[in-house]
Design a protein around this motif. Structure first.
Motif, short mmCIF file in Angstrom:
data_model
loop_
_atom_site.label_atom_id
_atom_site.label_comp_id
_atom_site.label_asym_id
_atom_site.label_seq_id
_atom_site.Cartn_x
_atom_site.Cartn_y
_atom_site.Cartn_z
N ILE A 67 0.86 -1.19 0.00
CA ILE A 67 0.00 0.00 0.00
C ILE A 67 0.89 1.23 0.00
CG2 ILE A 67 -1.81 1.27 1.21
CD1 ILE A 67 -2.65 -1.46 2.43
N ARG A 68 0.72 2.07 -1.01
CA ARG A 68 1.57 3.26 -1.16
C ARG A 68 0.69 4.51 -1.29
NH1 ARG A 68 6.40 1.13 -0.29
NH2 ARG A 68 7.01 -0.50 -1.70
N VAL A 69 1.17 5.58 -0.68
CA VAL A 69 0.55 6.89 -0.89
C VAL A 69 1.53 7.64 -1.78
CG1 VAL A 69 -0.28 9.01 0.17
CG2 VAL A 69 -0.61 6.83 1.34
N GLY A 70 1.10 7.93 -3.01
CA GLY A 70 2.01 8.51 -3.99
C GLY A 70 2.10 10.02 -3.92
N HIS A 71 3.31 10.52 -4.01
CA HIS A 71 3.52 11.97 -4.06
C HIS A 71 3.20 12.49 -5.45
CE1 HIS A 71 5.18 11.64 -0.13
NE2 HIS A 71 6.24 10.96 -0.52
N VAL A 72 3.54 11.71 -6.47
CA VAL A 72 3.31 12.13 -7.85
C VAL A 72 1.83 12.23 -8.16
CG1 VAL A 72 3.70 11.50 -10.26
CG2 VAL A 72 5.49 11.11 -8.57
N MET A 73 1.04 11.35 -7.56
CA MET A 73 -0.39 11.30 -7.87
C MET A 73 -1.23 12.08 -6.87
SD MET A 73 -0.75 7.41 -9.23
CE MET A 73 -2.35 7.72 -9.93
N GLY A 74 -0.65 13.05 -6.22
CA GLY A 74 -1.43 13.92 -5.34
C GLY A 74 -2.05 13.22 -4.16
N MET A 76 -2.85 10.04 -3.88
CA MET A 76 -3.66 8.87 -4.20
C MET A 76 -3.02 7.63 -3.58
SD MET A 76 -6.25 9.91 -5.92
CE MET A 76 -6.93 8.46 -6.64
N ILE A 77 -3.84 6.69 -3.15
CA ILE A 77 -3.37 5.45 -2.56
C ILE A 77 -3.34 4.40 -3.68
CG2 ILE A 77 -3.79 3.69 -0.81
CD1 ILE A 77 -5.50 5.87 0.64
N THR A 78 -2.21 3.72 -3.81
CA THR A 78 -2.08 2.73 -4.86
C THR A 78 -1.58 1.39 -4.30
OG1 THR A 78 0.19 3.38 -5.39
CG2 THR A 78 -1.58 4.46 -6.63
N VAL A 79 -1.94 0.35 -5.01
CA VAL A 79 -1.41 -0.99 -4.80
C VAL A 79 -1.00 -1.45 -6.19
CG1 VAL A 79 -1.94 -3.35 -4.15
CG2 VAL A 79 -2.94 -1.47 -2.86
N ASP A 80 0.31 -1.56 -6.41
CA ASP A 80 0.82 -1.84 -7.74
C ASP A 80 0.32 -0.72 -8.65
OD1 ASP A 80 2.27 -3.20 -9.63
OD2 ASP A 80 0.93 -4.91 -9.80
#
Length: 105
Positions: A67-74, A76-80
């Motif tokens: 589980i990642r919280v992306g800096h690039v995507m403002g 957004m929480i991503t999984v893969d």
């Protein structure tokens, strides 16, 4: 009269098209948009499997650091490559914690 019901694992596997057995730790989540998520962790496997109906039931391998919280995507929480919302991330985190004992150290 036969009161035998199909096992939940078979029902979930039928919906997502994945392989889920009675030996797996299984989680199910229905989000506020009516989208379904399934989680399955096999004993001895390094990663669990995640399916999301909004991703056309594509399977994602997930682990404790997925589980990642992306800096690039403002934020957004991503999984893969899958974008998930906060309730989905909380549910996934709980599934990963509950099935941790099944993954090798």
């Amino acid at each position: 009269m036969n009161d035998a019901r199909p096992e939940i694992e078979q029902l979930l596997a039928g919906l997502c098209g994945g392989s889920i057995t009675a030996d797996d730790y299984v989680g199910y989540f229905l989000n506020e948009y009516g989208e379904e998520l399934f989680f399955a962790q096999c004993q001895g496997e390094k990663t669990a499997r995640l399916w999301h109906s909004d991703a056309e039931w594509q399977m994602f391998h997930v682990g404790d650091d997925s589980i990642r919280v992306g800096h690039v995507m403002g934020g957004m929480i991503t999984v893969d490559d899958l974008i998930i919302n906060q309730p989905e991330a909380s549910w996934l985190s709980a599934c990963l914690a509950a099935s941790r004992h099944l993954r090798p150290e």
